[in-house]
Design an enzyme around this catalytic site. Structure first.
Site, PDB file in Angstrom:
ATOM      1  N   GLN A 102      42.449  30.368  43.809  1.00  0.00           N
ATOM      2  CA  GLN A 102      42.726  31.705  43.251  1.00  0.00           C
ATOM      3  C   GLN A 102      43.546  32.526  44.466  1.00  0.00           C
ATOM      4  O   GLN A 102      44.195  33.530  44.089  1.00  0.00           O
ATOM      5  CB  GLN A 102      41.407  32.489  42.878  1.00  0.00           C
ATOM      6  CG  GLN A 102      40.867  31.705  41.796  1.00  0.00           C
ATOM      7  CD  GLN A 102      39.329  32.530  41.481  1.00  0.00           C
ATOM      8  OE1 GLN A 102      39.285  33.542  40.993  1.00  0.00           O
ATOM      9  NE2 GLN A 102      38.316  32.137  42.322  1.00  0.00           N
ATOM     10  N   ASN A 103      43.444  32.179  45.677  1.00  0.00           N
ATOM     11  CA  ASN A 103      44.217  32.804  46.594  1.00  0.00           C
ATOM     12  C   ASN A 103      45.606  32.755  46.598  1.00  0.00           C
ATOM     13  O   ASN A 103      46.360  31.862  46.553  1.00  0.00           O
ATOM     14  CB  ASN A 103      43.514  32.600  48.007  1.00  0.00           C
ATOM     15  CG  ASN A 103      42.011  32.488  48.221  1.00  0.00           C
ATOM     16  OD1 ASN A 103      41.478  33.151  47.548  1.00  0.00           O
ATOM     17  ND2 ASN A 103      41.568  32.010  49.073  1.00  0.00           N
TER      18      ASN A 103
ATOM     19  N   HIS B 193      46.632  31.918  41.160  1.00  0.00           N
ATOM     20  CA  HIS B 193      47.214  33.376  40.904  1.00  0.00           C
ATOM     21  C   HIS B 193      48.596  33.704  41.773  1.00  0.00           C
ATOM     22  O   HIS B 193      48.723  34.819  42.206  1.00  0.00           O
ATOM     23  CB  HIS B 193      45.929  34.230  41.478  1.00  0.00           C
ATOM     24  CG  HIS B 193      45.053  34.437  40.416  1.00  0.00           C
ATOM     25  ND1 HIS B 193      43.787  34.751  40.711  1.00  0.00           N
ATOM     26  CD2 HIS B 193      44.955  34.042  39.286  1.00  0.00           C
ATOM     27  CE1 HIS B 193      42.651  34.731  39.836  1.00  0.00           C
ATOM     28  NE2 HIS B 193      43.467  34.035  38.742  1.00  0.00           N
TER      29      HIS B 193
ATOM     30  N   ASN C 127      28.543  30.484  48.826  1.00  0.00           N
ATOM     31  CA  ASN C 127      28.744  31.914  49.339  1.00  0.00           C
ATOM     32  C   ASN C 127      27.519  32.402  50.034  1.00  0.00           C
ATOM     33  O   ASN C 127      26.284  32.034  49.983  1.00  0.00           O
ATOM     34  CB  ASN C 127      28.572  32.210  47.834  1.00  0.00           C
ATOM     35  CG  ASN C 127      29.085  33.496  47.700  1.00  0.00           C
ATOM     36  OD1 ASN C 127      28.876  34.588  48.050  1.00  0.00           O
ATOM     37  ND2 ASN C 127      30.140  33.703  46.724  1.00  0.00           N
TER      38      ASN C 127
HETATM   39  C1  BJW Z   1      32.209  34.443  50.931  1.00  0.00           C
HETATM   40  C2  BJW Z   1      32.223  34.568  52.354  1.00  0.00           C
HETATM   41  C3  BJW Z   1      32.557  33.815  53.292  1.00  0.00           C
HETATM   42  C4  BJW Z   1      32.565  36.881  51.238  1.00  0.00           C
HETATM   43  N1  BJW Z   1      32.333  32.400  52.869  1.00  0.00           N
HETATM   44  N2  BJW Z   1      31.953  33.136  50.530  1.00  0.00           N
HETATM   45  C5  BJW Z   1      37.959  37.603  29.209  1.00  0.00           C
HETATM   46  C6  BJW Z   1      37.053  38.820  29.255  1.00  0.00           C
HETATM   47  C7  BJW Z   1      37.181  40.041  30.333  1.00  0.00           C
HETATM   48  C8  BJW Z   1      38.423  40.251  30.749  1.00  0.00           C
HETATM   49  C9  BJW Z   1      39.374  39.186  30.559  1.00  0.00           C
HETATM   50  C10 BJW Z   1      39.372  38.237  29.999  1.00  0.00           C
HETATM   51  N3  BJW Z   1      40.196  37.258  30.013  1.00  0.00           N
HETATM   52  C11 BJW Z   1      41.243  38.232  30.874  1.00  0.00           C
HETATM   53  C12 BJW Z   1      40.702  39.237  30.986  1.00  0.00           C
HETATM   54  C13 BJW Z   1      41.229  40.065  31.820  1.00  0.00           C
HETATM   55  C14 BJW Z   1      41.337  40.111  33.462  1.00  0.00           C
HETATM   56  C15 BJW Z   1      40.150  39.848  33.840  1.00  0.00           C
HETATM   57  O1  BJW Z   1      39.559  38.725  34.043  1.00  0.00           O
HETATM   58  N4  BJW Z   1      39.483  40.947  34.134  1.00  0.00           N
HETATM   59  C16 BJW Z   1      38.022  41.054  34.655  1.00  0.00           C
HETATM   60  C17 BJW Z   1      38.199  41.456  35.971  1.00  0.00           C
HETATM   61  C18 BJW Z   1      37.176  41.407  33.658  1.00  0.00           C
HETATM   62  N5  BJW Z   1      42.306  38.876  33.612  1.00  0.00           N
HETATM   63  C19 BJW Z   1      43.690  38.602  33.679  1.00  0.00           C
HETATM   64  O2  BJW Z   1      44.221  39.772  33.313  1.00  0.00           O
HETATM   65  C20 BJW Z   1      44.393  37.329  33.988  1.00  0.00           C
HETATM   66  N6  BJW Z   1      45.155  37.327  33.030  1.00  0.00           N
HETATM   67  C21 BJW Z   1      45.196  36.891  31.769  1.00  0.00           C
HETATM   68  O3  BJW Z   1      43.847  36.339  31.429  1.00  0.00           O
HETATM   69  O4  BJW Z   1      46.161  36.746  30.980  1.00  0.00           O
HETATM   70  C22 BJW Z   1      45.898  36.706  29.596  1.00  0.00           C
HETATM   71  C23 BJW Z   1      45.128  37.898  29.015  1.00  0.00           C
HETATM   72  C24 BJW Z   1      45.373  39.028  29.627  1.00  0.00           C
HETATM   73  C25 BJW Z   1      44.849  40.359  29.382  1.00  0.00           C
HETATM   74  C26 BJW Z   1      43.815  40.119  28.055  1.00  0.00           C
HETATM   75  C27 BJW Z   1      43.474  39.060  27.619  1.00  0.00           C
HETATM   76  C28 BJW Z   1      44.123  37.776  28.157  1.00  0.00           C
HETATM   77  C29 BJW Z   1      45.148  37.489  35.273  1.00  0.00           C
HETATM   78  C30 BJW Z   1      44.006  37.658  36.434  1.00  0.00           C
HETATM   79  C31 BJW Z   1      44.681  37.851  37.863  1.00  0.00           C
HETATM   80  C32 BJW Z   1      43.992  38.314  38.854  1.00  0.00           C
HETATM   81  N7  BJW Z   1      44.712  38.755  39.950  1.00  0.00           N
HETATM   82  C33 BJW Z   1      44.163  38.977  41.353  1.00  0.00           C
HETATM   83  C34 BJW Z   1      45.132  39.769  42.132  1.00  0.00           C
HETATM   84  C35 BJW Z   1      46.146  38.830  42.548  1.00  0.00           C
HETATM   85  C36 BJW Z   1      47.125  39.401  43.394  1.00  0.00           C
HETATM   86  C37 BJW Z   1      46.655  39.974  44.658  1.00  0.00           C
HETATM   87  O5  BJW Z   1      46.095  39.238  45.445  1.00  0.00           O
HETATM   88  O6  BJW Z   1      46.689  41.403  44.959  1.00  0.00           O
HETATM   89  O7  BJW Z   1      43.535  37.903  41.807  1.00  0.00           O
HETATM   90  S1  BJW Z   1      42.655  40.075  40.998  1.00  0.00           S
HETATM   91  C38 BJW Z   1      41.934  39.312  42.300  1.00  0.00           C
HETATM   92  O8  BJW Z   1      40.606  38.735  41.898  1.00  0.00           O
HETATM   93  C39 BJW Z   1      42.569  38.218  42.950  1.00  0.00           C
HETATM   94  C40 BJW Z   1      41.643  37.163  42.912  1.00  0.00           C
HETATM   95  O9  BJW Z   1      42.250  35.814  43.098  1.00  0.00           O
HETATM   96  C41 BJW Z   1      40.561  37.254  41.958  1.00  0.00           C
HETATM   97  C42 BJW Z   1      39.350  36.616  41.924  1.00  0.00           C
HETATM   98  O10 BJW Z   1      38.631  37.138  43.203  1.00  0.00           O
HETATM   99  P1  BJW Z   1      37.814  36.252  44.358  1.00  0.00           P
HETATM  100  O11 BJW Z   1      38.635  35.284  44.762  1.00  0.00           O
HETATM  101  O12 BJW Z   1      36.650  35.767  43.426  1.00  0.00           O
HETATM  102  O13 BJW Z   1      37.350  37.275  45.128  1.00  0.00           O
HETATM  103  P2  BJW Z   1      36.121  38.380  45.162  1.00  0.00           P
HETATM  104  O14 BJW Z   1      36.278  39.369  46.051  1.00  0.00           O
HETATM  105  O15 BJW Z   1      35.754  39.142  43.862  1.00  0.00           O
HETATM  106  O16 BJW Z   1      34.822  37.598  45.666  1.00  0.00           O
HETATM  107  C43 BJW Z   1      34.759  37.217  46.741  1.00  0.00           C
HETATM  108  C44 BJW Z   1      33.487  36.153  46.901  1.00  0.00           C
HETATM  109  O17 BJW Z   1      33.544  35.676  48.370  1.00  0.00           O
HETATM  110  C45 BJW Z   1      32.191  37.145  46.788  1.00  0.00           C
HETATM  111  O18 BJW Z   1      31.330  36.202  46.032  1.00  0.00           O
HETATM  112  C46 BJW Z   1      31.784  37.030  48.466  1.00  0.00           C
HETATM  113  O19 BJW Z   1      30.317  37.183  48.525  1.00  0.00           O
HETATM  114  C47 BJW Z   1      32.279  35.732  48.878  1.00  0.00           C
HETATM  115  N8  BJW Z   1      32.368  35.550  50.340  1.00  0.00           N
HETATM  116  N9  BJW Z   1      32.674  36.376  52.436  1.00  0.00           N
HETATM  117  C48 BJW Z   1      32.010  32.297  51.434  1.00  0.00           C
HETATM  118  N10 BJW Z   1      32.474  34.004  54.605  1.00  0.00           N
END
Ligand code: BJW
Ligand code: ZN
Length: 249
Positions: free
Chosen positions: A98-99, A116, A218
Site C-alpha cells: 500500500q506504500n 496506492h 506488527n
Molecule cells: C509497524 C511498525 C513496525 C508501526 N513494524 N509494523 C468500505 C467501507 C468504508 C469505507 C470505504 C469502503 N470502500 C472504500 C471506502 C473509502 C476509503 C476507505 O477505506 N476509508 C476508510 C479509512 C474508512 N477508501 C477509498 O477511498 C479507496 N478508494 C476506493 O475504494 O474507491 C472506490 C470507492 C470510493 C468511495 C466510496 C466507495 C468506493 C482509496 C484509498 C486510498 C488510500 N490512500 C492513502 C493515502 C495515499 C497517499 C499518501 O501517501 O498520502 O493510502 S490513505 C493511507 O492509508 C495510505 C495507506 O496506504 C493506507 C493504509 O494505511 P496503512 O499502511 O495500513 O498505515 P497505518 O498507519 O494505518 O498502519 C500502520 C501499521 O503499522 C499499524 O498497525 C502499526 O501498528 C504498524 N507499525 N511500526 C511493523 N516497526
C-alpha cells in the site's frame, strides 16, 4: 498456536502484503500510529482527496513534495531486505504494497504491486499524462508549506502526485492481480498495516477465506479469528529477518 517458520519454507505461493509499518524503521511516519502518525498532525480531508487538490493545489503539492524528499533520503531497513531475500528463496512470491515509497524496489524486490500508486510518478490532474520533466527543487519549510505544482506539457493542467487519494479508484489491473494472488496463495504475511483502508484490507481476508495461512507482523497484537491466522508481535525489522533465518537455516 505458534507459527512454525517451516510453513514459510514450504509454501508454493507466498504473498507479502505491506503497509506503512514496514517503512517505519526507515524513518517514514505511518498514518495512524498514536503521536507519530501523519494523520495525528494533518487532516487527510485537506491533503489526501481530489477535492483538497482542487481547493488548494499548492498546499497539497507542497506537502507531498516534503514527503517525497524525506523518502528520497530514507534507506531500506532489515524488513525490506528480508522480503527481498524471501523472493530469492521461495518458489513464488507476490509482493503487494500500500506504500507510495520505493523502498521495496531499492531493497532488491524484483516486482512490486503498488495498490496506492507512487510518490515518484507525478501526473497531470486534468489529462492523467505522466509528468516526465525534472521536478523543480526549491527550498521547502519542514512539513511542506505552499508550493505551486508544475504544469503539464500537453494541456497546461496542474501536476499532482501519482498516489491514490480517498474516494479515487485503485489501479484496476493491479488490484485484480493482488486479489488473484490472495485467492491463490498458500501463505500471506501481512506486515505493518492497520487493515483499515478499503479495498486493500480485503486482501488478507480473501487469503484466509480460501484456506491460506495468514501471519500478521506488527508491534500491536492483532486479533486472530481463524485457526490458521497468527499474530507475531514486534517490529518488522526485527521479526522478518529472524523468520527468514529460522525458515531457511
Ligand atoms: C509497524 C511498525 C513496525 C508501526 N513494524 N509494523 C468500505 C467501507 C468504508 C469505507 C470505504 C469502503 N470502500 C472504500 C471506502 C473509502 C476509503 C476507505 O477505506 N476509508 C476508510 C479509512 C474508512 N477508501 C477509498 O477511498 C479507496 N478508494 C476506493 O475504494 O474507491 C472506490 C470507492 C470510493 C468511495 C466510496 C466507495 C468506493 C482509496 C484509498 C486510498 C488510500 N490512500 C492513502 C493515502 C495515499 C497517499 C499518501 O501517501 O498520502 O493510502 S490513505 C493511507 O492509508 C495510505 C495507506 O496506504 C493506507 C493504509 O494505511 P496503512 O499502511 O495500513 O498505515 P497505518 O498507519 O494505518 O498502519 C500502520 C501499521 O503499522 C499499524 O498497525 C502499526 O501498528 C504498524 N507499525 N511500526 C511493523 N516497526
Ligand atoms: Zn495534462
Amino acid at each position: 498456536m505458534e507459527f512454525d517458520p517451516q510453513y514459510l519454507a514450504q509454501a508454493p505461493h507466498l504473498v507479502v502484503f505491506t503497509g506503512a509499518g514496514v517503512s517505519a524503521e526507515s524513518g517514514i511516519p505511518t498514518f495512524r500510529d498514536a503521536l507519530s502518525g501523519l494523520w495525528e498532525h494533518f487532516d487527510p480531508a485537506q491533503l489526501a482527496t481530489p477535492q483538497a487538490f482542487r481547493a488548494n493545489p499548492a498546499l497539497v503539492w507542497g506537502w507531498y513534495e516534503w514527503r517525497r524528499r524525506k523518502m528520497l533520503q530514507a534507506q531500506p531497513n532489515p524488513a525490506h531486505l528480508a522480503i527481498a531475500e524471501l523472493a530469492r528463496r521461495v518458489p513464488r512470491l507476490t509482493l503487494i504494497t500500500q506504500n507510495v515509497d520505493d523502498l521495496h524496489e531499492r531493497a532488491g524486490s524484483p516486482s512490486v504491486l503498488h495498490l496506492h500508486g507512487s510518490l515518484h510518478t507525478p501526473q497531470c490532474f486534468a489529462c492523467n499524462r505522466p509528468f516526465k520533466g525534472k521536478l523543480p527543487c526549491p527550498d521547502l519549510p519542514e512539513q511542506g508549506g505552499s508550493l505551486e505544482p508544475p504544469r503539464c506539457s500537453g494541456c497546461n493542467g496542474k501536476i499532482r502526485p501519482g498516489v491514490v487519494w480517498f474516494g479515487e479508484s485503485l489501479p484496476q489491473a493491479i488490484l485484480k492481480a493482488a486479489f488473484q494472488a490472495a485467492d491463490d496463495c498458500d501463505l500471506l504475511l501481512s506486515v505493518g498495516t492497520s487493515g483499515l483502508v478499503q479495498p486493500a484490507a480485503q486482501i488478507p481476508q480473501r487469503a484466509l477465506q480460501q484456506g491460506a495461512r495468514v501471519v500478521h507482523i506488527n508491534p500491536q497484537p492483532q486479533e486472530c479469528r481463524a485457526p490458521q491466522e497468527y499474530s507475531l508481535t514486534g517490529p518488522a525489522g526485527q521479526l522478518l529477518p529472524q523468520l527468514v533465518q529460522r525458515a531457511f537455516a
